[in-house]
Design a protein around this motif. Structure first.
Motif, mmCIF file in Angstrom:
data_model
loop_
_atom_site.group_PDB
_atom_site.id
_atom_site.type_symbol
_atom_site.label_atom_id
_atom_site.label_comp_id
_atom_site.label_asym_id
_atom_site.label_seq_id
_atom_site.Cartn_x
_atom_site.Cartn_y
_atom_site.Cartn_z
ATOM 1 N N ARG A 248 0.850 -1.183 0.000
ATOM 2 C CA ARG A 248 0.000 0.000 0.000
ATOM 3 C C ARG A 248 0.887 1.235 0.000
ATOM 4 N NH1 ARG A 248 -3.033 2.682 5.025
ATOM 5 N NH2 ARG A 248 -4.278 4.244 3.914
ATOM 6 N N ILE A 249 0.633 2.163 -0.920
ATOM 7 C CA ILE A 249 1.394 3.404 -1.011
ATOM 8 C C ILE A 249 0.416 4.555 -0.793
ATOM 9 C CG2 ILE A 249 3.024 4.762 -2.374
ATOM 10 C CD1 ILE A 249 3.545 2.297 -4.077
ATOM 11 N N HIS A 250 0.660 5.329 0.251
ATOM 12 C CA HIS A 250 -0.314 6.358 0.648
ATOM 13 C C HIS A 250 0.411 7.515 1.334
ATOM 14 C CE1 HIS A 250 -0.225 5.058 4.985
ATOM 15 N NE2 HIS A 250 0.281 3.989 4.405
ATOM 16 N N GLY A 251 -0.364 8.426 1.887
ATOM 17 C CA GLY A 251 0.216 9.561 2.591
ATOM 18 C C GLY A 251 0.180 10.821 1.739
ATOM 19 N N MET A 252 1.307 11.500 1.619
ATOM 20 C CA MET A 252 1.382 12.773 0.902
ATOM 21 C C MET A 252 1.567 12.501 -0.593
ATOM 22 S SD MET A 252 3.758 14.799 3.690
ATOM 23 C CE MET A 252 3.703 16.361 2.821
ATOM 24 N N VAL A 253 0.511 11.937 -1.174
ATOM 25 C CA VAL A 253 0.541 11.554 -2.588
ATOM 26 C C VAL A 253 -0.722 12.056 -3.274
ATOM 27 C CG1 VAL A 253 1.945 9.520 -2.138
ATOM 28 C CG2 VAL A 253 -0.541 9.317 -2.113
ATOM 29 N N ASP A 254 -0.655 12.132 -4.601
ATOM 30 C CA ASP A 254 -1.833 12.531 -5.368
ATOM 31 C C ASP A 254 -2.796 11.357 -5.567
ATOM 32 O OD1 ASP A 254 -0.768 15.087 -5.641
ATOM 33 O OD2 ASP A 254 0.281 14.568 -7.503
ATOM 34 N N ARG A 255 -2.219 10.150 -5.636
ATOM 35 C CA ARG A 255 -3.045 8.969 -5.889
ATOM 36 C C ARG A 255 -2.566 7.842 -4.976
ATOM 37 N NH1 ARG A 255 -1.263 11.242 -10.216
ATOM 38 N NH2 ARG A 255 0.533 9.810 -10.330
ATOM 39 N N GLY A 295 15.623 -6.380 -8.799
ATOM 40 C CA GLY A 295 14.455 -5.685 -8.272
ATOM 41 C C GLY A 295 13.983 -4.561 -9.164
ATOM 42 N N MET A 296 12.947 -3.887 -8.692
ATOM 43 C CA MET A 296 12.350 -2.791 -9.437
ATOM 44 C C MET A 296 12.792 -1.470 -8.824
ATOM 45 S SD MET A 296 10.646 -5.665 -9.154
ATOM 46 C CE MET A 296 10.140 -6.886 -10.355
ATOM 47 N N PRO A 297 13.213 -0.509 -9.637
ATOM 48 C CA PRO A 297 13.634 0.789 -9.092
ATOM 49 C C PRO A 297 12.514 1.430 -8.278
ATOM 50 C CG PRO A 297 14.305 0.581 -11.395
ATOM 51 C CD PRO A 297 13.394 -0.579 -11.101
ATOM 52 N N MET A 298 12.842 1.794 -7.047
ATOM 53 C CA MET A 298 11.834 2.393 -6.173
ATOM 54 C C MET A 298 11.307 3.708 -6.743
ATOM 55 S SD MET A 298 13.697 1.468 -2.552
ATOM 56 C CE MET A 298 12.534 2.351 -1.502
ATOM 57 N N LYS A 299 12.173 4.455 -7.404
ATOM 58 C CA LYS A 299 11.727 5.750 -7.945
ATOM 59 C C LYS A 299 10.689 5.552 -9.048
ATOM 60 C CE LYS A 299 15.550 6.170 -11.250
ATOM 61 N NZ LYS A 299 16.681 7.017 -11.694
ATOM 62 N N ASP A 300 10.794 4.447 -9.823
ATOM 63 C CA ASP A 300 9.810 4.189 -10.880
ATOM 64 C C ASP A 300 8.440 3.891 -10.279
ATOM 65 O OD1 ASP A 300 11.895 4.512 -12.600
ATOM 66 O OD2 ASP A 300 12.014 2.417 -13.237
ATOM 67 N N ILE A 301 8.434 3.227 -9.141
ATOM 68 C CA ILE A 301 7.164 2.924 -8.479
ATOM 69 C C ILE A 301 6.567 4.179 -7.857
ATOM 70 C CG2 ILE A 301 6.121 1.603 -6.597
ATOM 71 C CD1 ILE A 301 8.273 -0.544 -7.185
ATOM 72 N N LEU A 302 7.422 5.011 -7.282
ATOM 73 C CA LEU A 302 6.930 6.236 -6.639
ATOM 74 C C LEU A 302 6.335 7.216 -7.648
ATOM 75 C CD1 LEU A 302 9.733 6.803 -3.981
ATOM 76 C CD2 LEU A 302 7.363 6.141 -3.555
ATOM 77 N N THR A 303 6.793 7.161 -8.897
ATOM 78 C CA THR A 303 6.231 8.077 -9.898
ATOM 79 C C THR A 303 4.765 7.784 -10.169
ATOM 80 O OG1 THR A 303 6.977 6.627 -11.703
ATOM 81 C CG2 THR A 303 8.468 8.416 -11.025
ATOM 82 N N GLN A 304 4.309 6.585 -9.794
ATOM 83 C CA GLN A 304 2.911 6.223 -10.050
ATOM 84 C C GLN A 304 1.937 6.930 -9.120
ATOM 85 O OE1 GLN A 304 2.197 1.964 -10.325
ATOM 86 N NE2 GLN A 304 4.326 1.574 -10.908
ATOM 87 N N VAL A 305 2.438 7.465 -7.988
ATOM 88 C CA VAL A 305 1.519 8.028 -6.995
ATOM 89 C C VAL A 305 1.536 9.551 -6.956
ATOM 90 C CG1 VAL A 305 1.615 5.978 -5.544
ATOM 91 C CG2 VAL A 305 3.240 7.842 -5.150
ATOM 92 N N GLY A 306 2.541 10.181 -7.524
ATOM 93 C CA GLY A 306 2.604 11.638 -7.503
ATOM 94 C C GLY A 306 2.921 12.178 -6.120
#
Length: 510
Positions: A248-255, A295-306
């Motif tokens: 789960r990715i949440h908090g100070m994000v757009d999505r 593994g998968m670059p963490m920054k690529d995953i973070l770009t999905q949430v804004g």
């Protein structure tokens, strides 16, 4: 043997066997519920989470990677003492011993319901353990008083008492064996062996000749999975399948989003060789390892949430509730920060975070290397505190420049003449530029450096010395690519990493 003495012996044995049987049956009851419902593990974990900082630091400094074993042995020793006391009290002051058992069961319930993975059914095993212990304690203690004569039955005969204890001991042993065997992570292990890892779109560069100096006694450039160091707070390795895994990715994000395993492996994977270091590593210690990570670059995953512009921290949470706080700048600055799923060509070992963990070059593990990660909260350092930071450790914790002597062995005897001194140095995400060696009070002399694989891995070095007879002390120090030389002053690992020159004392024979 006097009647009173024998009664005390019987009562102590009764208490011990009753409580151990209860604990064993309680562990057995966890099988249809969850391995995470273990009352013994819950109590030990509760003690870890609520122990004062000095106690945890003492355990790490004293026992190192055996700190979990030491804790479990300590909990067991306390349990044995309390069980014997409960038996003695129950024999001489009925219901007092039962009260101790009830309190211990209540403690088990509290520990169970406060675990991060808690489910309502987790209260059942400690309650069953308490019930079995209490009933057995009452029954055995009623028969603890030995018979005075055939005409006066003050309790069971010695043979009857031994028989009852034997039966209960067998029940305890059988329950413990069944719980241990059936409770192993067999299904998860089988899944791990079958798991097909994604093919990386970018593979790790080949290791050039000479990067591994291949000198006897020097740590290998790559660490195998079986010997790679393990430091974490998990007393029981989490058993999480890929089907159950979610992030789960949440908090100070757009999505806000929740990733499944299929979502994760759809992100293009990369493979990199990266050295990890634990903040608990003493000067010259071995709590560092170098592996090939997929593994998968963490920054690529973070770009999905804004991510919102004022956020500066990633608070990562493990399935067992442990947290780490990582600077977002260190994840998005171009370094190979990964959500790793593979290690040295195979799926992550269970104890190293299967199915998914974090690997961030240049940061100590307590602020970055969250294993069994299931939650990302985008937040700020002035709003949230991670597990160890909340206990007085560092906040951002970049890895400090370090070097160690791997050979000669400490206190060894060497023949006079040419002696090969060799070791390892690291300054992840900066790289090592020089290593120097000093003999006794002599001048610093440059060591020969092996080729540097990357700034995110350790680097080996070799120094040849014409040794004269006598006792000698060797020192080493490294300088990173930013020009920072490791200082002489020894600083303890806590709160943000050890410093100091590593040294070895040995004897040169004439």
């Amino acid at each position: 043997m006097g009647t009173r003495v024998e009664t005390c012996l019987r009562a102590g044995v009764a208490g011990l066997v009753s409580v151990l049987a209860g604990v064993a049956v309680g562990e057995l009851v966890t099988l249809p519920i969850s391995g995470d419902a273990s009352p013994y593990q819950a109590v030990a974990a509760f003690l870890v989470d609520h122990a004062p900082a000095f106690a945890r630091e003492f355990a790490i400094d004293t026992f190192g990677t055996a700190d979990k074993t030491a804790l479990m042995i300590g909990v067991g020793a306390v349990l044995v003492v309390l069980a014997i006391v409960a038996g003695l009290l129950q024999a001489w002051r009925p219901h007092w011993g039962l009260a101790i058992v009830a309190l211990f069961a209540a403690f088990g319930v509290v520990a169970a319901v406060t675990r991060p993975t808690m489910e309502p059914a987790f209260v059942i095993p400690p309650l069953v353990a308490g019930l079995v212990s209490g009933v057995a304690l009452v029954v055995l203690c009623r028969g603890a008083a030995p018979r005075v004569s055939e005409g006066k039955n003050g309790g069971w005969s010695r043979r009857q008492f031994i028989g009852a204890v034997g039966v209960l001991t067998a029940v305890a042993a059988l329950s413990a064996v069944v719980a241990r065997q059936a409770g192993r992570a067999g299904d998860i292990m089988a899944e791990r062996l079958r798991l097909k890892l994604p093919t990386p779109t970018s593979t790790a560069a080949p290791v050039p000749a000479g990067v591994d100096v291949d000198v006897d006694g020097v740590t290998s450039f790559l660490s195998d999975n079986a010997t790679f160091y393990r430091i974490d707070t998990a007393l029981q390795v989490p058993r999480l399948s890929t089907a159950d895994w979610r992030l789960r990715i949440h908090g100070m994000v757009d999505r806000e989003i929740t990733l499944t395993w299929d979502d994760l492996i759809a992100v293009p994977a990369i493979e990199r060789i990266i050295t990890l270091t634990c903040v608990s590593n003493e000067v010259g210690g071995d709590l560092a390892g170098n592996a090939r990570w997929l593994g998968m670059p963490m920054k690529d995953i973070l770009t999905q949430v804004g991510i919102r512009t004022d956020a500066d921290m990633l608070l990562s949470t493990s399935v067992d509730g442990w947290t780490s706080g990582t600077s977002l700048a260190d994840i998005t600055d171009g370094r190979d920060a990964l959500l790793a799923v593979g290690m040295n060509g195979e799926a992550l070992p269970l104890e190293h975070g299967y199915p998914v963990r974090q690997v961030v070059p240049g940061l100590y593990g307590f602020v970055s290397a969250c294993k069994w990660v299931v939650d990302w909260e985008i937040t700020r350092f002035d709003r949230a505190r991670a597990y160890w930071t909340d206990r007085g450790w560092g906040v951002r914790a970049p890895i400090k420049t370090a070097s160690r002597i791997d050979r000669p062995a400490p206190l060894s005897r060497q023949p006079a003449g040419r002696v090969v001194v060799a070791g390892t140095a690291w300054a992840q995400h900066r790289g090592i530029s020089t290593v120097e060696v000093r003999v006794d009070d002599g001048p610093w002399q440059p060591a020969d450096l092996a080729p540097q694989y990357s700034i995110d891995t350790w680097r080996q070095w070799v120094f040849g010395w014409d040794a004269r007879p006598g006792q000698h002390t060797l020192y080493c120090r490294a300088t990173d690519a930013a020009g920072r030389t490791q200082p002489e002053q020894r600083v303890a690992p806590i709160p943000d990493g050890a410093t100091g020159w590593h040294s070895r004392v040995f004897l040169v024979e004439g």
